[in-house]
Scaffold this active site. Structure first.
Site, mmCIF file in Angstrom:
data_model
loop_
_atom_site.group_PDB
_atom_site.id
_atom_site.type_symbol
_atom_site.label_atom_id
_atom_site.label_comp_id
_atom_site.label_asym_id
_atom_site.label_seq_id
_atom_site.Cartn_x
_atom_site.Cartn_y
_atom_site.Cartn_z
ATOM 1 N N GLU A 109 -33.043 7.180 52.477
ATOM 2 C CA GLU A 109 -31.637 7.626 52.459
ATOM 3 C C GLU A 109 -30.720 6.601 53.122
ATOM 4 O O GLU A 109 -29.610 6.358 52.656
ATOM 5 C CB GLU A 109 -31.504 8.976 53.190
ATOM 6 N N SER A 195 -44.105 -11.317 51.460
ATOM 7 C CA SER A 195 -43.778 -10.785 50.127
ATOM 8 C C SER A 195 -44.594 -11.345 48.970
ATOM 9 O O SER A 195 -44.920 -10.604 48.050
ATOM 10 C CB SER A 195 -42.302 -11.018 49.816
ATOM 11 N N HIS A 324 -40.761 2.128 42.859
ATOM 12 C CA HIS A 324 -41.451 0.980 43.465
ATOM 13 C C HIS A 324 -40.782 0.592 44.787
ATOM 14 O O HIS A 324 -41.432 0.407 45.806
ATOM 15 C CB HIS A 324 -41.450 -0.212 42.506
ATOM 16 N N SER A 325 -39.467 0.466 44.742
ATOM 17 C CA SER A 325 -38.691 0.141 45.939
ATOM 18 C C SER A 325 -37.284 0.676 45.683
ATOM 19 O O SER A 325 -37.023 1.267 44.628
ATOM 20 C CB SER A 325 -38.630 -1.378 46.161
HETATM 21 C C1 LIG Z 1 -46.429 -13.682 43.478
HETATM 22 C C2 LIG Z 1 -45.495 -12.546 43.258
HETATM 23 N N1 LIG Z 1 -45.166 -12.181 41.999
HETATM 24 C C3 LIG Z 1 -44.320 -11.162 41.785
HETATM 25 C C4 LIG Z 1 -43.770 -10.476 42.849
HETATM 26 C C5 LIG Z 1 -42.806 -9.325 42.586
HETATM 27 N N2 LIG Z 1 -43.486 -8.067 42.878
HETATM 28 C C6 LIG Z 1 -43.345 -7.457 44.072
HETATM 29 S S1 LIG Z 1 -44.241 -6.068 44.181
HETATM 30 C C7 LIG Z 1 -44.824 -6.224 42.620
HETATM 31 C C8 LIG Z 1 -45.788 -5.203 42.050
HETATM 32 C C9 LIG Z 1 -47.081 -5.105 42.789
HETATM 33 O O1 LIG Z 1 -47.810 -4.003 42.344
HETATM 34 P P1 LIG Z 1 -49.126 -3.533 43.073
HETATM 35 O O2 LIG Z 1 -49.894 -4.715 43.557
HETATM 36 O O3 LIG Z 1 -49.832 -2.603 42.167
HETATM 37 O O4 LIG Z 1 -48.606 -2.784 44.388
HETATM 38 P P2 LIG Z 1 -47.731 -1.458 44.505
HETATM 39 O O5 LIG Z 1 -46.303 -1.885 44.552
HETATM 40 O O6 LIG Z 1 -48.040 -0.611 43.335
HETATM 41 O O7 LIG Z 1 -48.106 -0.822 45.797
HETATM 42 C C10 LIG Z 1 -44.312 -7.369 42.014
HETATM 43 C C11 LIG Z 1 -44.609 -7.786 40.648
HETATM 44 C C12 LIG Z 1 -44.114 -10.904 44.146
HETATM 45 N N3 LIG Z 1 -43.652 -10.299 45.217
HETATM 46 N N4 LIG Z 1 -44.984 -11.926 44.328
#
Ligand SMILES: Cc1ncc(C[n+]2csc(CCOP(=O)(O)OP(=O)(O)O)c2C)c(N)n1
Ligand SMILES: [Mg+2]
Length: 433
Positions: A109, A195, A324-325
């Site tokens: 929030e 990240s 996701h976020s």
């Molecule tokens: C190398 C890289 N590629 C892309 C991203 C963008 N990104 C951030 S989170 C995410 C998805 C990750 O999914 P998952 O590993 O299944 O974790 P969840 O968010 O489902 O917990 C992506 C593509 C990133 N942070 N780093």
């Protein structure tokens, strides 16, 4: 007595693979080398010749079962698998899971109201965090991805510190230089989140190798999502851990999505657990919404990782209930019915609450009191974090180099010059002097 029976039963549940591979390698090395013998002599495989052309089916490992201890009503299915935890411990599980949930709601929030820049909730995955954290020793080193705040909370990270990091205020150990949810805590052996996906995996393996060389009773646990498991770093990490025989638990949270990519587009095999045998790693799939199943799997993997110096792969099946976020709107790629199913009918918090109610350890009155108290704790902490000043602006230039290089020095001087002339246009009174 019962515990040792459980352990023995347990050891059978992991897919036995790595021993066969290394024994095969030893036998091969012991064989006397002779080119006349009609046996394969290739150093890279321990196998027999065949005279029939046959491709291996990709689904040779398919439908790996999902280990669970409780059913959806919180009843223990097989008493031999009951971890028999004391009431206080189970109540601690519940309180951590619900406190995390409350903190998530408030910080989500806050972002929506523009008070913080970004946030990621842990909704629906609380069982994977708490069940795994509880099965570790405090000295075990944790490498997280970003959606594992419950692990840190279970270890005792205070609400004030979570809030300080998300607000990037003067109490944030990272001095406001990271995005929210990038927690880290040296005292609690929790490596700071970064990240770029999967970078933590080879780093964790390196640490596990160092720990092995120290010969202490410690392990490393490395969390990652099923999406991150598609990164090259995951392969490098798994293979190094297997070949260097490192005491590490790879803990995959398979929550169904990597942002908008569903698992059906993420991989063609049987999830992440199926990859373990390919690397020669002991592997198991568990119901991540069953906190006891997660606890048992991590406890046993930890015990064996220390005793045998070998890696373990645990794939915890769960569901990401939140977006996701705060930068995502998941209604664009999944149905409300799907989300509601997990939220209302197969939630890790609901399951442990059923269990506690069945045991007579919890009632409606306690629930009401705790909900009120935990919300108050979170609100107080949040208000305090918001009131705090931001770190001094010059801190954005420090802590990377032991001696500041000239180009950074120049940038710092340029900022100071700028603020001297235009400072009145910035809210400098919100920053420490
Ligand atoms: C190398 C890289 N590629 C892309 C991203 C963008 N990104 C951030 S989170 C995410 C998805 C990750 O999914 P998952 O590993 O299944 O974790 P969840 O968010 O489902 O917990 C992506 C593509 C990133 N942070 N780093
Ligand atoms: Mg995911």
């Amino acid at each position: 007595m019962l515990r040792s029976v459980c352990r023995t039963r347990w050891s059978g549940a992991f897919f036995q693979v790595s021993r066969a591979v290394s024994i095969g390698r030893c036998l091969h090395q012991q064989n006397e080398f002779t080119s006349l013998e009609e046996k394969p002599q290739f150093p890279g495989a321990s196998a027999e010749f065949v005279d029939k052309l046959d491709f291996i089916q990709p689904n040779v490992i398919s439908g790996i079962p999902i280990y669970r201890v409780m059913d959806r009503q919180g009843q223990i299915i097989n008493p031999e698998e009951d971890p028999q935890l004391p009431k206080e411990k189970v109540v601690k599980f519940y309180k951590t899971m619900t406190l995390l949930n409350t903190m998530d709601r408030i910080l989500y929030e806050s972002q929506r109201q523009g008070r913080i820049s970004f946030y990621m909730t842990n909704y629906g995955e609380e069982g994977t965090h708490v069940g795994s954290a509880a099965a570790l020793n405090d000295a075990d080193l944790v490498f997280g991805q970003y959606r594992e705040a419950g692990v840190l909370m279970y270890r005792g990270y205070p609400l004030d510190s979570f809030m300080a990091q998300c607000y990037g205020n003067a109490s944030d150990p990272g001095k406001g230089r990271q995005m929210p949810v990038h927690y880290g805590c040296k005292d609690l052996n929790f490596i700071t989140i970064s990240s770029p996906l999967a970078t933590q995996i080879p780093q964790a393996v390196g640490s596990a190798y160092a720990i092995k060389r120290e010969n202490t009773d410690r392990i490393v646990i490395c969390y990652f999502g099923e999406g991150a498991a598609s990164e090259g770093d995951a392969h490098a990490g798994f293979n190094f851990a297997a070949t260097l025989e490192c005491p590490i638990i790879f803990f995959c949270r398979n929550n169904g999505y990597a942002i908008s990519t569903p698992t059906s587009e993420q991989y063609r095999g049987d999830g992440i657990a199926a990859r373990g045998p390919g690397y020669g790693i002991m592997s198991i799939r568990v119901d991540g919404n069953d906190v006891f199943a997660v606890y048992n799997a991590v406890k046993e993997a930890r015990r064996r990782a220390v005793a045998e110096n070998q890696p373990f792969l645990i794939e915890a099946m769960t569901y990401r209930i939140g977006h996701h976020s705060t930068s995502d709107d998941s209604s664009a790629y999944r149905s409300v019915d799907e989300v509601n199913y997990w939220d209302k009918q197969d939630h890790p918090i609901g399951r442990i609450r059923f269990h506690m109610l069945n045991q007579g350890w919890w009632d409606e009155e306690q629930e009401k009191t705790w909900r009120k108290k935990s919300r108050k704790m979170v609100m107080e902490s949040f208000e305090q974090a918001e009131r705090k000043l931001k770190p001094k602006p010059e801190l954005m230039f420090s802590d990377v180099y032991a001696t500041m290089p000239s180009h950074i020095q120049k940038q710092q001087e340029s900022l100071f010059r700028h603020l001297k002339i235009y400072g009145e246009h910035y809210p400098l009174d919100l920053y420490e002097k």
